[in-house]
Motif scaffolding. Structure first.
Motif, PDB file in Angstrom:
ATOM      1  N   GLN A 194     -13.037   8.779 -24.937  1.00 60.61           N
ATOM      2  CA  GLN A 194     -13.049   7.218 -25.610  1.00 60.61           C
ATOM      3  C   GLN A 194     -13.610   6.191 -24.664  1.00 60.61           C
ATOM      4  O   GLN A 194     -14.363   5.634 -25.146  1.00 60.61           O
ATOM      5  CB  GLN A 194     -11.749   6.974 -26.186  1.00 60.61           C
ATOM      6  CG  GLN A 194     -11.050   7.969 -27.364  1.00 60.61           C
ATOM      7  CD  GLN A 194     -12.049   7.456 -28.447  1.00 60.61           C
ATOM      8  OE1 GLN A 194     -12.808   8.208 -28.853  1.00 60.61           O
ATOM      9  NE2 GLN A 194     -11.673   6.413 -29.089  1.00 60.61           N
ATOM     10  N   ARG A 196     -15.470   6.806 -21.940  1.00 60.75           N
ATOM     11  CA  ARG A 196     -17.173   7.073 -21.790  1.00 60.75           C
ATOM     12  C   ARG A 196     -17.813   6.544 -22.913  1.00 60.75           C
ATOM     13  O   ARG A 196     -19.026   6.045 -22.851  1.00 60.75           O
ATOM     14  CB  ARG A 196     -17.119   8.495 -21.463  1.00 60.75           C
ATOM     15  CG  ARG A 196     -16.641   8.749 -20.180  1.00 60.75           C
ATOM     16  CD  ARG A 196     -16.707  10.306 -19.740  1.00 60.75           C
ATOM     17  NE  ARG A 196     -16.261  10.743 -18.606  1.00 60.75           N
ATOM     18  CZ  ARG A 196     -15.948  11.860 -18.057  1.00 60.75           C
ATOM     19  NH1 ARG A 196     -16.403  12.951 -18.738  1.00 60.75           N
ATOM     20  NH2 ARG A 196     -15.532  12.305 -17.014  1.00 60.75           N
ATOM     21  N   THR A 197     -17.272   6.774 -24.223  1.00 54.53           N
ATOM     22  CA  THR A 197     -17.837   6.544 -25.456  1.00 54.53           C
ATOM     23  C   THR A 197     -18.183   4.921 -25.556  1.00 54.53           C
ATOM     24  O   THR A 197     -19.226   4.415 -25.862  1.00 54.53           O
ATOM     25  CB  THR A 197     -17.121   6.869 -26.728  1.00 54.53           C
ATOM     26  OG1 THR A 197     -16.871   8.516 -26.619  1.00 54.53           O
ATOM     27  CG2 THR A 197     -18.051   6.851 -27.952  1.00 54.53           C
ATOM     28  N   ALA A 201     -21.833   2.910 -25.308  1.00 54.32           N
ATOM     29  CA  ALA A 201     -22.020   2.000 -26.516  1.00 54.32           C
ATOM     30  C   ALA A 201     -22.742   0.749 -26.127  1.00 54.32           C
ATOM     31  O   ALA A 201     -22.579   0.116 -25.296  1.00 54.32           O
ATOM     32  CB  ALA A 201     -20.970   1.756 -27.350  1.00 54.32           C
TER      33      ALA A 201
END
Length: 201
Positions: A194, A196-197, A201
């Motif tokens: 999460q 890293r996401t 983004a």
């Protein structure tokens, strides 16, 4: 800092707490009754696994309970817990050798799944325990963390060793002990993905 708080934060106090499970074990061995070694053999291995599990749970607990003091308190003492796990594992191995005698070194014994998984787990523990001092951490630098990651291999081998005892009769207690660690490690992986996401983004 209050006297009580100072007492409980002292390393010797923590070592004394970690040593508590060993007291009835050593008392049983000191009694020198028939079968005493066999009686202590399994509890020593179980506490080795328990302390290893606790040490491994600390990082995901720190991530899960952000801002809480108790995970950080445990994190400062994680090496102590890891060394205690090795200490109980060493006692477990010594008692096994005493209990089995020369049979422990026969090919038929070592070929048993629950035996060689236990030996491999212990052999992984040895360098982790040796390099747990401040001097080794400074000497190894960033490589120290890479070395410590081998504990995951030791954990898997310990799980298999415990579960396969008594014709896989140890599956239920193994799941009870390793289940919380598995759940926390799954949360840790999810939290890292999460993070890293969000950064990407």
């Amino acid at each position: 800092m209050s006297l009580v708080k100072s007492f409980f934060n002292h390393p010797y106090t923590f070592w004394a707490i970690l040593s508590l499970p060993a007291i009835p074990m050593l008392a049983g061995l000191a009694a020198n009754e028939p079968g005493a070694v066999g009686e202590v053999l399994h509890p020593s291995g179980e506490f080795a696994a328990r302390f290893m599990i606790i040490a491994m749970m600390i990082t995901p607990l720190t991530m899960l309970f952000k801002g809480a003091r108790w995970p950080r308190w445990l994190r400062k003492r994680r090496r102590h817990i890891g060394v205690a796990a090795f200490g109980y594992a060493a006692l477990h191995t010594l008692l096994y050798l005493i209990d089995e005698g020369a049979v422990a070194f026969t090919g038929a014994e070592i070929a048993n799944f629950y035996i060689w998984t236990g030996w491999l787990a212990f052999l992984i523990f040895v360098p982790l325990a040796i390099t747990s001092t401040d001097g080794w951490i400074r000497r190894l630098g960033s490589r120290w963390k890479n070395l410590q990651r081998f504990v995951y291999g030791a954990a898997v081998l310990t799980l298999l060793h415990w579960a396969s005892l008594h014709d896989w009769g140890g599956v239920a207690p193994t799941l009870v002990h390793f289940g919380p660690l598995g759940a926390l490690e799954a949360y840790r992986v999810w939290a890292m993905v999460q993070k890293r996401t969000l950064k990407a983004a």
